[in-house]
Design a protein around this motif. Structure first.
Motif, PDB file in Angstrom:
ATOM      1  N   PRO A   1       8.854  37.469  54.850  1.00 13.13           N
ATOM      2  CA  PRO A   1       9.719  36.411  55.390  1.00 13.13           C
ATOM      3  C   PRO A   1      10.741  35.943  54.361  1.00 13.13           C
ATOM      4  O   PRO A   1      10.510  36.039  53.159  1.00 13.13           O
ATOM      5  N   ARG A   2      11.863  35.448  54.857  1.00 18.74           N
ATOM      6  CA  ARG A   2      12.896  34.926  53.974  1.00 18.74           C
ATOM      7  C   ARG A   2      12.964  33.410  54.119  1.00 18.74           C
ATOM      8  O   ARG A   2      12.740  32.875  55.205  1.00 18.74           O
ATOM      9  N   PRO A   3      13.288  32.730  53.032  1.00 17.52           N
ATOM     10  CA  PRO A   3      13.421  31.278  53.134  1.00 17.52           C
ATOM     11  C   PRO A   3      14.668  30.894  53.914  1.00 17.52           C
ATOM     12  O   PRO A   3      15.639  31.646  53.976  1.00 17.52           O
ATOM     13  N   GLU A   4      14.622  29.711  54.514  1.00 17.02           N
ATOM     14  CA  GLU A   4      15.817  29.154  55.146  1.00 17.02           C
ATOM     15  C   GLU A   4      16.768  28.690  54.047  1.00 17.02           C
ATOM     16  O   GLU A   4      16.352  28.021  53.108  1.00 17.02           O
TER      17      GLU A   4
ATOM     18  N   VAL B   1      20.296  26.662  53.005  1.00 12.37           N
ATOM     19  CA  VAL B   1      21.284  25.668  53.409  1.00 12.37           C
ATOM     20  C   VAL B   1      22.084  25.267  52.174  1.00 12.37           C
ATOM     21  O   VAL B   1      21.520  25.132  51.082  1.00 12.37           O
ATOM     22  N   VAL B   2      23.374  25.082  52.329  1.00 11.28           N
ATOM     23  CA  VAL B   2      24.218  24.610  51.239  1.00 11.28           C
ATOM     24  C   VAL B   2      24.726  23.215  51.598  1.00 11.28           C
ATOM     25  O   VAL B   2      25.382  23.032  52.634  1.00 11.28           O
ATOM     26  N   LEU B   3      24.411  22.223  50.764  1.00 13.64           N
ATOM     27  CA  LEU B   3      24.888  20.866  50.999  1.00 13.64           C
ATOM     28  C   LEU B   3      26.391  20.774  50.722  1.00 13.64           C
ATOM     29  O   LEU B   3      26.969  21.653  50.073  1.00 13.64           O
ATOM     30  N   GLU B   4      27.010  19.729  51.175  1.00 15.33           N
ATOM     31  CA  GLU B   4      28.455  19.571  51.003  1.00 15.33           C
ATOM     32  C   GLU B   4      28.851  19.488  49.526  1.00 15.33           C
ATOM     33  O   GLU B   4      29.972  19.862  49.157  1.00 15.33           O
ATOM     34  N   ASN B   5      27.944  19.016  48.672  1.00 16.48           N
ATOM     35  CA  ASN B   5      28.264  18.929  47.238  1.00 16.48           C
ATOM     36  C   ASN B   5      27.991  20.233  46.494  1.00 16.48           C
ATOM     37  O   ASN B   5      28.127  20.286  45.271  1.00 16.48           O
ATOM     38  N   GLY B   6      27.599  21.281  47.200  1.00 15.36           N
ATOM     39  CA  GLY B   6      27.407  22.592  46.590  1.00 15.36           C
ATOM     40  C   GLY B   6      25.980  22.932  46.236  1.00 15.36           C
ATOM     41  O   GLY B   6      25.697  24.082  45.852  1.00 15.36           O
ATOM     42  N   MET B   7      25.043  21.988  46.340  1.00 13.69           N
ATOM     43  CA  MET B   7      23.649  22.303  46.040  1.00 13.69           C
ATOM     44  C   MET B   7      23.095  23.269  47.086  1.00 13.69           C
ATOM     45  O   MET B   7      23.237  23.061  48.287  1.00 13.69           O
ATOM     46  N   VAL B   8      22.459  24.338  46.607  1.00 14.69           N
ATOM     47  CA  VAL B   8      21.835  25.320  47.497  1.00 14.69           C
ATOM     48  C   VAL B   8      20.371  24.933  47.686  1.00 14.69           C
ATOM     49  O   VAL B   8      19.661  24.638  46.720  1.00 14.69           O
ATOM     50  N   VAL B   9      19.912  24.945  48.922  1.00 13.47           N
ATOM     51  CA  VAL B   9      18.530  24.592  49.254  1.00 13.47           C
ATOM     52  C   VAL B   9      17.862  25.781  49.937  1.00 13.47           C
ATOM     53  O   VAL B   9      18.394  26.325  50.911  1.00 13.47           O
ATOM     54  N   LEU B  10      16.708  26.199  49.417  1.00 10.83           N
ATOM     55  CA  LEU B  10      15.897  27.259  50.012  1.00 10.83           C
ATOM     56  C   LEU B  10      14.554  26.653  50.401  1.00 10.83           C
ATOM     57  O   LEU B  10      13.905  25.992  49.578  1.00 10.83           O
ATOM     58  N   MET B  11      14.107  26.891  51.637  1.00 15.81           N
ATOM     59  CA  MET B  11      12.878  26.267  52.127  1.00 15.81           C
ATOM     60  C   MET B  11      11.947  27.299  52.750  1.00 15.81           C
ATOM     61  O   MET B  11      12.379  28.158  53.516  1.00 15.81           O
ATOM     62  N   MET B  12      10.643  27.200  52.419  1.00  9.95           N
ATOM     63  CA  MET B  12       9.609  28.019  53.054  1.00  9.95           C
ATOM     64  C   MET B  12       8.391  27.141  53.311  1.00  9.95           C
ATOM     65  O   MET B  12       7.845  26.528  52.395  1.00  9.95           O
ATOM     66  N   GLU B  13       7.971  27.089  54.557  1.00  7.00           N
ATOM     67  CA  GLU B  13       6.804  26.276  54.908  1.00  7.00           C
ATOM     68  C   GLU B  13       5.504  26.972  54.513  1.00  7.00           C
ATOM     69  O   GLU B  13       5.405  28.204  54.539  1.00  7.00           O
ATOM     70  N   ASP B  14       4.507  26.157  54.177  1.00  5.97           N
ATOM     71  CA  ASP B  14       3.158  26.638  53.885  1.00  5.97           C
ATOM     72  C   ASP B  14       2.210  25.482  54.177  1.00  5.97           C
ATOM     73  O   ASP B  14       2.080  24.551  53.377  1.00  5.97           O
ATOM     74  N   HIS B  15       1.543  25.523  55.324  1.00  5.61           N
ATOM     75  CA  HIS B  15       0.733  24.395  55.786  1.00  5.61           C
ATOM     76  C   HIS B  15      -0.746  24.535  55.435  1.00  5.61           C
ATOM     77  O   HIS B  15      -1.586  23.844  56.024  1.00  5.61           O
TER      78      HIS B  15
ATOM     79  N   LEU C   1      12.042  24.609  48.035  1.00  7.06           N
ATOM     80  CA  LEU C   1      11.016  23.729  48.597  1.00  7.06           C
ATOM     81  C   LEU C   1       9.987  24.567  49.343  1.00  7.06           C
ATOM     82  O   LEU C   1      10.331  25.349  50.227  1.00  7.06           O
ATOM     83  N   THR C   2       8.709  24.393  48.993  1.00  6.75           N
ATOM     84  CA  THR C   2       7.633  25.071  49.705  1.00  6.75           C
ATOM     85  C   THR C   2       6.468  24.114  49.867  1.00  6.75           C
ATOM     86  O   THR C   2       6.291  23.191  49.069  1.00  6.75           O
ATOM     87  N   GLY C   3       5.695  24.323  50.927  1.00  4.53           N
ATOM     88  CA  GLY C   3       4.541  23.468  51.142  1.00  4.53           C
ATOM     89  C   GLY C   3       4.457  22.967  52.573  1.00  4.53           C
ATOM     90  O   GLY C   3       5.042  23.537  53.507  1.00  4.53           O
ATOM     91  N   ASP C   4       3.749  21.855  52.732  1.00  5.00           N
ATOM     92  CA  ASP C   4       3.452  21.300  54.048  1.00  5.00           C
ATOM     93  C   ASP C   4       4.516  20.268  54.436  1.00  5.00           C
ATOM     94  O   ASP C   4       4.406  19.087  54.104  1.00  5.00           O
ATOM     95  N   PHE C   5       5.548  20.709  55.117  1.00  3.62           N
ATOM     96  CA  PHE C   5       6.641  19.815  55.503  1.00  3.62           C
ATOM     97  C   PHE C   5       7.269  20.301  56.807  1.00  3.62           C
ATOM     98  O   PHE C   5       7.105  21.464  57.202  1.00  3.62           O
ATOM     99  N   ASP C   6       7.968  19.392  57.449  1.00  2.00           N
ATOM    100  CA  ASP C   6       8.784  19.756  58.605  1.00  2.00           C
ATOM    101  C   ASP C   6      10.193  20.064  58.104  1.00  2.00           C
ATOM    102  O   ASP C   6      10.803  19.224  57.429  1.00  2.00           O
ATOM    103  N   PRO C   7      10.746  21.236  58.384  1.00  2.00           N
ATOM    104  CA  PRO C   7      12.044  21.633  57.805  1.00  2.00           C
ATOM    105  C   PRO C   7      13.165  20.645  58.088  1.00  2.00           C
ATOM    106  O   PRO C   7      13.936  20.302  57.184  1.00  2.00           O
TER     107      PRO C   7
END
Length: 487
Positions: A42-45, A47-61, A230-236
């Motif tokens: 699987p690949r992480p989701e 997202v690039v914020l408007e200020n340029g910060m790149v965010v990669l997210m993978m859930e793990d519950h 970001l990885t772990g138990d969260f709602d994207p």
């Protein structure tokens, strides 16, 4: 097929074939296994914020925990030569010094009460910041985490402690022979003044002030120079909204261009010796510059390294350790850097009386890669070993995300991980042989020996010229010690 299902399928499939074949063959070598099933990673989701910060997210519950890792585009390779150690001190005191609104000690107490962790550091090529906490505490801890990155206090007393620790490390830098071998070998290959080899001195640590840490932070810590994983138990959706709330109002930094980092492209082949008389063995390293993972021979070199020292049946272990009995630990291969070449190096420990034999044995193994190139059977076994172990490097969301963070940071293709398995499967015997001949060149080897003069010097006498390195540590300036004692 998911990673977990892949593991179950591979294991039970192997046992099933083993059970069938066990009654039909007399030798384990005659067992035939089916090809590995397809592996879907699987690949992480992203997202690039408007200020340029790149965010990669993978859930793990699996557990009610959340992990955050941020890579910051900085590194000690950008330090001015008169202030080597600045990046390391910045990374350390950023955490220990706390924020403008919470002291470092208060932050320690707060995190301890939450069973949470926040850490920051800066190494040669990157800065990192990480946090771990319970799911319920994620919003509060993330806000403090952001505050630490944006508004570090760089407490003067914590800086004095960190400088004292740096001074103590310099005083002890010759205690461990492995540290000497690694440090001096990097200098010989990359060059003593290269940021990839230079090390702090009393003088460079003494030159660093709190203002330098503040300036370093102001130069490099901007959201458009950061990648948040970001990885772990969260709602994207909820997690992304929180990240946007906490980091979104942080303005992007000014346009910047990181400095080019110099290093030698070819060291002069020679033998060097570093004296350490409280040893009963000699440490040996030899080699030259390696490659980056972008090199066309990367996959072939992964197989070369496996053949050379990837297992107890590899060439170095089998010949130098088992057959000749010259070493307990021996290793070697072509190193890969992400954005600068690694080190191609063979190394071992041996008795001082067999120092010369050890040197010649390592050189002989490098030459044998050409004289007796890897066989089809060696390549087959090496490929199987690499492919069979690959799944364990991607068997959790945290491991997968960690890889994607690195790919994002060093600007590698987003499918770099997916390329690995077919890249290894496609390697041919001819490619492995060509890569071994091209990237391990005994005639270009720089050789370094660390050990006691009484035993090593006679062993090196057979060589026409041996350069002795001066690794003594001069005493720190008196004014430096006086200033530190004042805190």
């Amino acid at each position: 097929m998911t990673v977990l299902k892949w593991l179950i399928s591979a294991v039970f499939g192997a046992w099933g074939v083993f059970g069938i074949c066990h009654a039909q063959v007399d030798r384990v070598e005659d067992l035939v296994f089916p090809p590995l099933p397809e592996l879907s990673i699987p690949r992480p989701e992203r997202v690039v914020l408007e200020n340029g910060m790149v965010v990669l997210m993978m859930e793990d519950h699996e557990l009610p925990l959340v992990d955050v890792t941020i890579y910051i585009r900085t590194g000690s390779r950008y330090e001015p030569p008169e202030k080597i150690g600045l990046a390391t001190l910045t990374g350390s005191v950023m955490r220990s010094g706390g924020t403008r609104s919470m002291s470092g000690d208060a932050l320690d107490d707060y995190l301890e009460g939450k069973a949470a962790v926040i850490e920051t550091a800066i190494d040669v090529t990157a800065g990192t910041a990480s946090m771990n906490c319970l799911k319920a505490d994620f919003p509060d801890v993330l806000r403090i985490f952001s505050d630490l990155l944006r508004y570090p206090a760089f407490d003067e007393r914590k800086l004095a402690i960190a400088k004292s620790q740096a001074i103590a490390a310099i005083a002890r830098q010759n205690d461990n022979p492995d540290d000497i071998l690694s440090r001096e070998f990097r200098k010989l290959v990359y060059g003593p003044d290269s940021p990839y080899a230079r090390t702090p001195t009393y003088a460079t640590i003494n030159n660093i002030s709190r203002a330098d840490l503040v300036k370093w932070h102001r130069t490099y810590f901007h959201p458009d120079r950061m990648i948040l994983g970001l990885t772990g138990d969260f709602d994207p959706a909820e997690a992304l909204a929180l990240i946007q709330q906490v980091f979104g109002d942080w303005p992007a930094g000014p346009p910047s261009h990181d400095l080019d980092v110099p290093y030698r492209t070819q060291a002069s082949p020679a033998i060097f010796y570093a004296e350490k008389n409280d040893m009963t063995q000699a440490k040996i390293a030899m080699g030259h510059l390696g490659v980056t993972r972008r090199h066309p021979d990367y996959y072939a070199l992964v197989i070369v390294n496996e053949i050379l020292s990837g297992s107890f049946g590899s060439r170095l272990f089998s010949n130098i350790r088992s057959k000749q009995g010259l070493a307990y630990d021996v290793s070697g291969g072509v190193g890969f850097g992400w954005d600068y070449p690694g080190l191609a190096m063979l190394s071992m420990s041996t008795k001082v009386q067999t120092t010369a034999k050890g040197i010649e044995a390592l050189r002989a193994e490098a030459r044998r890669l050409v004289a007796e190139p890897p066989t089809a059977e060696e390549v087959k076994k090496a490929k199987a070993s690499v492919l069979n172990s690959f799944v364990f490097s991607v068997d959790s969301p945290a491991k997968i995300l960690a890889k994607f963070l690195i790919y994002e940071y060093y600007d590698y293709p987003s499918d770099w991980l997916q390329r690995f398995r077919p890249g290894i499967e496609g390697v041919t015997v001819a490619q492995v042989r060509q890569a071994a001949q091209k990237h391990l060149r005994p005639h270009d080897f720089v050789t370094l020996v660390v050990g006691p003069e009484e035993g090593v010097a006679p062993a090196l006498a057979r060589y026409p010229q041996v350069h002795k390195l001066d690794i003594t540590v001069p005493p720190p300036p008196a004014d430096m010690l006086k200033a530190l004692r004042s805190f």
